[in-house]
Design an enzyme around this catalytic site. Sequence first.
Site, PDB file in Angstrom:
ATOM      1  N   ASP A  37       0.764 -15.380   7.141  1.00 45.01           N
ATOM      2  CA  ASP A  37       0.262 -16.741   6.936  1.00 45.01           C
ATOM      3  C   ASP A  37       0.333 -17.144   5.465  1.00 45.01           C
ATOM      4  OD1 ASP A  37      -0.275 -17.101   9.614  1.00 45.01           O
ATOM      5  OD2 ASP A  37      -2.417 -16.696   9.456  1.00 45.01           O
ATOM      6  N   ASN A  42       7.897  -5.742  -0.256  1.00 45.47           N
ATOM      7  CA  ASN A  42       7.779  -4.543   0.566  1.00 45.47           C
ATOM      8  C   ASN A  42       6.287  -4.388   0.825  1.00 45.47           C
ATOM      9  OD1 ASN A  42       7.630  -2.100   1.832  1.00 45.47           O
ATOM     10  ND2 ASN A  42       8.966  -1.009   0.389  1.00 45.47           N
ATOM     11  N   PRO A  75       0.783  -1.223   0.000  1.00 38.97           N
ATOM     12  CA  PRO A  75       0.000   0.000   0.000  1.00 38.97           C
ATOM     13  C   PRO A  75       0.820   1.282   0.000  1.00 38.97           C
ATOM     14  CG  PRO A  75      -0.136  -1.118   2.117  1.00 38.97           C
ATOM     15  CD  PRO A  75       0.502  -2.073   1.157  1.00 38.97           C
ATOM     16  N   ASN A  76       0.362   2.201  -0.828  1.00 41.67           N
ATOM     17  CA  ASN A  76       0.889   3.573  -0.950  1.00 41.67           C
ATOM     18  C   ASN A  76       2.219   3.666  -1.701  1.00 41.67           C
ATOM     19  OD1 ASN A  76      -1.282   4.860   0.520  1.00 41.67           O
ATOM     20  ND2 ASN A  76      -0.435   3.892   2.347  1.00 41.67           N
ATOM     21  N   ARG A 128       6.738   0.735  13.911  1.00 39.53           N
ATOM     22  CA  ARG A 128       7.328   0.178  12.683  1.00 39.53           C
ATOM     23  C   ARG A 128       8.428  -0.842  12.982  1.00 39.53           C
ATOM     24  NH1 ARG A 128       5.235   3.656   8.608  1.00 39.53           N
ATOM     25  NH2 ARG A 128       4.965   5.764   9.397  1.00 39.53           N
ATOM     26  N   ALA A 186       2.943  -0.682   5.216  1.00 40.10           N
ATOM     27  CA  ALA A 186       2.429  -0.717   6.592  1.00 40.10           C
ATOM     28  C   ALA A 186       1.819  -2.074   6.958  1.00 40.10           C
ATOM     29  CB  ALA A 186       1.406   0.392   6.784  1.00 40.10           C
ATOM     30  N   HIS A 225       3.605  -4.419   9.412  1.00 35.58           N
ATOM     31  CA  HIS A 225       3.495  -4.247  10.860  1.00 35.58           C
ATOM     32  C   HIS A 225       2.158  -4.715  11.410  1.00 35.58           C
ATOM     33  CE1 HIS A 225       6.834  -1.753   9.725  1.00 35.58           C
ATOM     34  NE2 HIS A 225       6.053  -0.867   9.133  1.00 35.58           N
ATOM     35  N   ARG A 255       5.200  12.202  -3.523  1.00 34.74           N
ATOM     36  CA  ARG A 255       4.891  12.864  -2.243  1.00 34.74           C
ATOM     37  C   ARG A 255       5.846  12.341  -1.163  1.00 34.74           C
ATOM     38  NH1 ARG A 255      -1.491  11.454  -2.451  1.00 34.74           N
ATOM     39  NH2 ARG A 255      -1.557  11.608  -4.713  1.00 34.74           N
ATOM     40  N   ARG A 280      12.784   4.286  13.119  1.00 33.59           N
ATOM     41  CA  ARG A 280      11.592   5.130  13.035  1.00 33.59           C
ATOM     42  C   ARG A 280      10.683   4.888  14.257  1.00 33.59           C
ATOM     43  NH1 ARG A 280       9.113   4.912   7.148  1.00 33.59           N
ATOM     44  NH2 ARG A 280       8.069   6.762   7.999  1.00 33.59           N
ATOM     45  N   LEU A 286      12.270   0.558   2.161  1.00 28.93           N
ATOM     46  CA  LEU A 286      13.118   1.666   1.711  1.00 28.93           C
ATOM     47  C   LEU A 286      13.790   2.342   2.908  1.00 28.93           C
ATOM     48  CD1 LEU A 286      10.368   2.965  -0.637  1.00 28.93           C
ATOM     49  CD2 LEU A 286      12.677   2.499  -1.472  1.00 28.93           C
ATOM     50  N   SER A 287      12.997   2.577   3.934  1.00 35.52           N
ATOM     51  CA  SER A 287      13.505   3.285   5.116  1.00 35.52           C
ATOM     52  C   SER A 287      14.006   2.279   6.152  1.00 35.52           C
ATOM     53  CB  SER A 287      12.380   4.137   5.722  1.00 35.52           C
ATOM     54  OG  SER A 287      11.290   3.322   6.121  1.00 35.52           O
ATOM     55  N   TYR A 325      10.848   9.237   1.517  1.00 28.52           N
ATOM     56  CA  TYR A 325      10.959   8.087   0.609  1.00 28.52           C
ATOM     57  C   TYR A 325      11.716   8.369  -0.696  1.00 28.52           C
ATOM     58  CZ  TYR A 325       7.623   6.083   3.872  1.00 28.52           C
ATOM     59  OH  TYR A 325       7.019   5.622   5.012  1.00 28.52           O
ATOM     60  N   GLU A 363      12.347  -9.735   2.800  1.00 28.98           N
ATOM     61  CA  GLU A 363      11.550  -8.573   3.206  1.00 28.98           C
ATOM     62  C   GLU A 363      12.349  -7.307   2.934  1.00 28.98           C
ATOM     63  OE1 GLU A 363      10.656  -8.223   7.377  1.00 28.98           O
ATOM     64  OE2 GLU A 363       9.312  -6.530   7.019  1.00 28.98           O
TER      65      GLU A 363
HETATM   66  O1  CA2 Z   1      10.223   2.007   4.229  1.00 28.90           O
HETATM   67  C1  CA2 Z   1       9.400   1.330   3.619  1.00 28.90           C
HETATM   68  O2  CA2 Z   1       9.600   0.842   2.512  1.00 28.90           O
HETATM   69  C2  CA2 Z   1       8.002   1.138   4.237  1.00 28.90           C
HETATM   70  O3  CA2 Z   1       7.551  -0.181   3.896  1.00 28.90           O
HETATM   71  C3  CA2 Z   1       7.108   2.186   3.621  1.00 28.90           C
HETATM   72  C4  CA2 Z   1       5.701   2.188   4.206  1.00 28.90           C
HETATM   73  C5  CA2 Z   1       5.750   2.260   5.734  1.00 28.90           C
HETATM   74  O4  CA2 Z   1       4.451   2.155   6.263  1.00 28.90           O
HETATM   75  C6  CA2 Z   1       6.630   1.174   6.311  1.00 28.90           C
HETATM   76  O5  CA2 Z   1       6.675   1.326   7.719  1.00 28.90           O
HETATM   77  C7  CA2 Z   1       8.023   1.241   5.749  1.00 28.90           C
HETATM   78  C8  CA2 Z   1       4.912   3.379   3.704  1.00 28.90           C
HETATM   79  C9  CA2 Z   1       4.858   3.504   2.224  1.00 28.90           C
HETATM   80  C10 CA2 Z   1       4.275   4.853   1.891  1.00 28.90           C
HETATM   81  O6  CA2 Z   1       4.808   5.260   0.671  1.00 28.90           O
HETATM   82  C11 CA2 Z   1       4.578   6.534   0.297  1.00 28.90           C
HETATM   83  C12 CA2 Z   1       5.333   6.988  -0.756  1.00 28.90           C
HETATM   84  C13 CA2 Z   1       5.177   8.285  -1.173  1.00 28.90           C
HETATM   85  C14 CA2 Z   1       4.249   9.106  -0.564  1.00 28.90           C
HETATM   86  C15 CA2 Z   1       3.485   8.636   0.476  1.00 28.90           C
HETATM   87  C16 CA2 Z   1       3.652   7.335   0.906  1.00 28.90           C
END
Ligand code: CA2
Length: 146
Positions: free
Chosen positions: A87, A74, A10-11, A111, A77, A80, A18, A107, A101-102, A23, A98
């Site tokens: 499963d 990846n 997701p996202n 997370r 969220a 978590h 953004r 954090r 990016l961050s 990111y 797994e």
């Molecule tokens: O660091 C990562 O790759 C995460 O999986 C990114 C997730 C976050 O919830 C994880 O804790 C760590 C969030 C992805 C959101 O991506 C966006 C990218 C651009 C703008 C807004 C959100």
Amino acid sequence: MPSLLLLNGPNLNLLGTRQTDVYGTTTLAEIEERSVAHAKTLGATLTAVQSNHEGVLIDHIHEARGTHDGLILNAGAYSHTSIALMDAVASVSLPLVELHLSNIHARETFRHESHVARVAIGQICGFGPHGYILAIDALVEHLRGR
Ligand code: CA2
């Protein structure tokens, strides 16, 4: 030739558009393109899929059985929160790397815990888009060693 499935959750479709302070400016399309190209240099094929929906990600994990040799995930969220994703990974018995990016451990505390980590052969986080290259290297190496 190893066949890899790269799943982004997701996202992550918003990458590069953004929250670039967190990111970065690389888009998901660029990451996927580089991942396909890098896998090719290692003699592997890579299919990339992104979904914002937990059930769709689970369907792709199920379908990977018999189609792909390993997974890179990846889960955003969902990493978590989702025992269902964990499963699903356990049910297909495919090696999974797994990826984040961050650096999720540096954090917010919510997370730090990843359900996906329990069913992964390893975790790569904190290296931004380069993490995808590292994950491909790790998975191909793992598959060669089996
Ligand atoms: O660091 C990562 O790759 C995460 O999986 C990114 C997730 C976050 O919830 C994880 O804790 C760590 C969030 C992805 C959101 O991506 C966006 C990218 C651009 C703008 C807004 C959100």
